[in-house]
Motif scaffolding. Sequence first.
Motif, PDB file in Angstrom:
ATOM      1  N   ALA A   1     -24.991 -32.893  -1.226  1.00 32.40           N
ATOM      2  CA  ALA A   1     -24.004 -31.996  -0.616  1.00 32.40           C
ATOM      3  C   ALA A   1     -23.587 -32.498   0.752  1.00 32.40           C
ATOM      4  O   ALA A   1     -22.386 -32.541   1.084  1.00 32.40           O
ATOM      5  N   LEU A   2     -24.551 -32.909   1.578  1.00 32.91           N
ATOM      6  CA  LEU A   2     -24.218 -33.420   2.897  1.00 32.91           C
ATOM      7  C   LEU A   2     -23.442 -34.720   2.813  1.00 32.91           C
ATOM      8  O   LEU A   2     -22.500 -34.950   3.585  1.00 32.91           O
ATOM      9  N   ASP A   3     -23.826 -35.578   1.873  1.00 31.09           N
ATOM     10  CA  ASP A   3     -23.119 -36.847   1.675  1.00 31.09           C
ATOM     11  C   ASP A   3     -21.656 -36.594   1.296  1.00 31.09           C
ATOM     12  O   ASP A   3     -20.731 -37.195   1.856  1.00 31.09           O
ATOM     13  N   LEU A   4     -21.441 -35.677   0.359  1.00 36.69           N
ATOM     14  CA  LEU A   4     -20.077 -35.378  -0.078  1.00 36.69           C
ATOM     15  C   LEU A   4     -19.246 -34.756   1.035  1.00 36.69           C
ATOM     16  O   LEU A   4     -18.068 -35.094   1.232  1.00 36.69           O
ATOM     17  N   LEU A   5     -19.835 -33.828   1.799  1.00 36.00           N
ATOM     18  CA  LEU A   5     -19.089 -33.149   2.851  1.00 36.00           C
ATOM     19  C   LEU A   5     -18.749 -34.080   4.012  1.00 36.00           C
ATOM     20  O   LEU A   5     -17.703 -33.941   4.641  1.00 36.00           O
ATOM     21  N   LEU A   6     -19.645 -35.025   4.305  1.00 33.76           N
ATOM     22  CA  LEU A   6     -19.404 -35.923   5.425  1.00 33.76           C
ATOM     23  C   LEU A   6     -18.499 -37.101   5.068  1.00 33.76           C
ATOM     24  O   LEU A   6     -17.801 -37.625   5.945  1.00 33.76           O
ATOM     25  N   THR A   7     -18.477 -37.504   3.799  1.00 39.64           N
ATOM     26  CA  THR A   7     -17.722 -38.712   3.433  1.00 39.64           C
ATOM     27  C   THR A   7     -16.628 -38.475   2.408  1.00 39.64           C
ATOM     28  O   THR A   7     -15.757 -39.322   2.239  1.00 39.64           O
ATOM     29  N   GLY A   8     -16.638 -37.322   1.711  1.00 42.20           N
ATOM     30  CA  GLY A   8     -15.652 -37.085   0.673  1.00 42.20           C
ATOM     31  C   GLY A   8     -14.279 -36.770   1.236  1.00 42.20           C
ATOM     32  O   GLY A   8     -14.139 -36.263   2.354  1.00 42.20           O
ATOM     33  N   ALA A   9     -13.241 -37.063   0.478  1.00 44.27           N
ATOM     34  CA  ALA A   9     -11.862 -36.781   0.879  1.00 44.27           C
ATOM     35  C   ALA A   9     -11.419 -35.432   0.318  1.00 44.27           C
ATOM     36  O   ALA A   9     -11.614 -35.158  -0.866  1.00 44.27           O
ATOM     37  N   PRO A  10     -10.804 -34.548   1.142  1.00 43.00           N
ATOM     38  CA  PRO A  10     -10.316 -33.247   0.662  1.00 43.00           C
ATOM     39  C   PRO A  10      -9.005 -33.401  -0.092  1.00 43.00           C
ATOM     40  O   PRO A  10      -7.925 -33.081   0.426  1.00 43.00           O
ATOM     41  N   ALA A  11      -9.098 -33.899  -1.326  1.00 40.07           N
ATOM     42  CA  ALA A  11      -7.906 -34.250  -2.090  1.00 40.07           C
ATOM     43  C   ALA A  11      -6.953 -33.072  -2.284  1.00 40.07           C
ATOM     44  O   ALA A  11      -5.738 -33.242  -2.312  1.00 40.07           O
ATOM     45  N   GLY A  12      -7.484 -31.873  -2.413  1.00 39.66           N
ATOM     46  CA  GLY A  12      -6.630 -30.722  -2.660  1.00 39.66           C
ATOM     47  C   GLY A  12      -5.869 -30.230  -1.450  1.00 39.66           C
ATOM     48  O   GLY A  12      -4.978 -29.397  -1.582  1.00 39.66           O
ATOM     49  N   HIS A  13      -6.214 -30.718  -0.252  1.00 43.36           N
ATOM     50  CA  HIS A  13      -5.576 -30.229   0.962  1.00 43.36           C
ATOM     51  C   HIS A  13      -4.907 -31.315   1.789  1.00 43.36           C
ATOM     52  O   HIS A  13      -4.108 -31.015   2.677  1.00 43.36           O
ATOM     53  N   ASP A  14      -5.252 -32.583   1.537  1.00 41.98           N
ATOM     54  CA  ASP A  14      -4.752 -33.657   2.394  1.00 41.98           C
ATOM     55  C   ASP A  14      -3.298 -33.987   2.092  1.00 41.98           C
ATOM     56  O   ASP A  14      -2.793 -33.768   0.990  1.00 41.98           O
TER      57      ASP A  14
END
Length: 436
Positions: A248-261
């Motif tokens: 969860a921390l890995d995804l939140l810190l490195t993932g891209a917010p595709a639905g909002h960007d």
Amino acid sequence: MTALMDATSEQVSTLDELVDLLQSVERTISSLQAARDGILSLGSRWAVEVADQAQHPDAADMTARSVAAEMATALRMSDRTIQRRMVDADWLVTRFPLVWAAQGSGRISAAHARVIVDAAEHLDAADDRDAYSTQMIALAEVESPNRLGRMARRAAERFQPRSLDERHRDAREQRGVWVTDAADGMAKLGLLGPAALVHGVFDRLTGMADAVKAANAADRDGGRSAEPDALAATVDGRTVDQVRADLALDLLLTGAPAGHDGHAGALSAIAAHISVTIPVMTMVGRDDVAAELDGCVPIDIDTARRLAGAASGWDRVLTDPVDGSVLAVDRYRPSARLRRHLRARDQRCRFPGCGRSPSESDIDHTHDAALGGATQEQNLAHLCRRHHMLKHHTPWHVERLDGGVLSWTSPAGRTYVDRPQPPNTVRFRDSIAPPF
């Protein structure tokens, strides 16, 4: 054989008396908590009455803040906490008077009352609330709060005038994310959102964690995982819960917010930013001097050193080796020196009892700049937006004393002194030895 088979009749009688005494004390505590709610509710109503009398345009918001601050500083608590309690108490007292009265008489506990009220917060008709309250009070007298919760939700649903879809649309407006600091350099991340999405997030994390655990097991058994490049490095003894948290921390810190960007990827370019206070003794190898995250939460030394090594620049806070006070702040690269000095000195909002960090606060002129107040360290202090507004729009008054100390005077004439929080530093002596 029962556990008390060897107890004498006198010992059993003593146990019975202890249970009776405990019940009596709990009833008294419940009654006192109900009395406290009554006082808090009166404070909330007093604020509304004063604001209505003066025709305040903010629907008593600033008056309520001022009252909450008055009560909170007297109790050495956060005024945000007191104002939340005022709102909750007034809700209980005015909308669920039967529940409040039952708690006041010791028939039910504060935990029972909270369960009953929370389940029926959307009941608008007073008659429905009273009928629901009567039913739930009778159950609360014989059931524990955790069992009562499910019963209360079911009972409240029968009195609901609105459909679940309508209520869910309103409830979505309350979605949010928050952080709660914990001990030993840890913190909790809370999220309130639509149940389907939150459970979906948890299910996806569980699926990923199971895949990682399966790859670990295959590697331990000498097998070959389906995705060796992606998972081979994760062989360890973590539990599923630990892997879920790490993912969860890995995804939140490195993932891209595709639905909002947007097309330019502006949101993806935003990186996490934190401040860490690290005594120089820690950097040269001392492990008994702790580092702090954002001036409030201790973090482990290894993490602090890794963050320092990856930082593009450091703020250097020079402190007095005797009393630990901040002497100066500089940096190898030119920047806003005064702002850094104020952050290092204040470390939090300077209203009594407030713990908001400087990053969440405004830099306020104690003596208003519009009235000639100088923009210098002696006239500046961090105030979170709530207390910045409180200073300018209520009778609360603040004066500057020596050493960065602020003296606040409440509307009731009480005085509260706020001193800068001692920095995370090394002091060689507790005090200066008297001259001889």
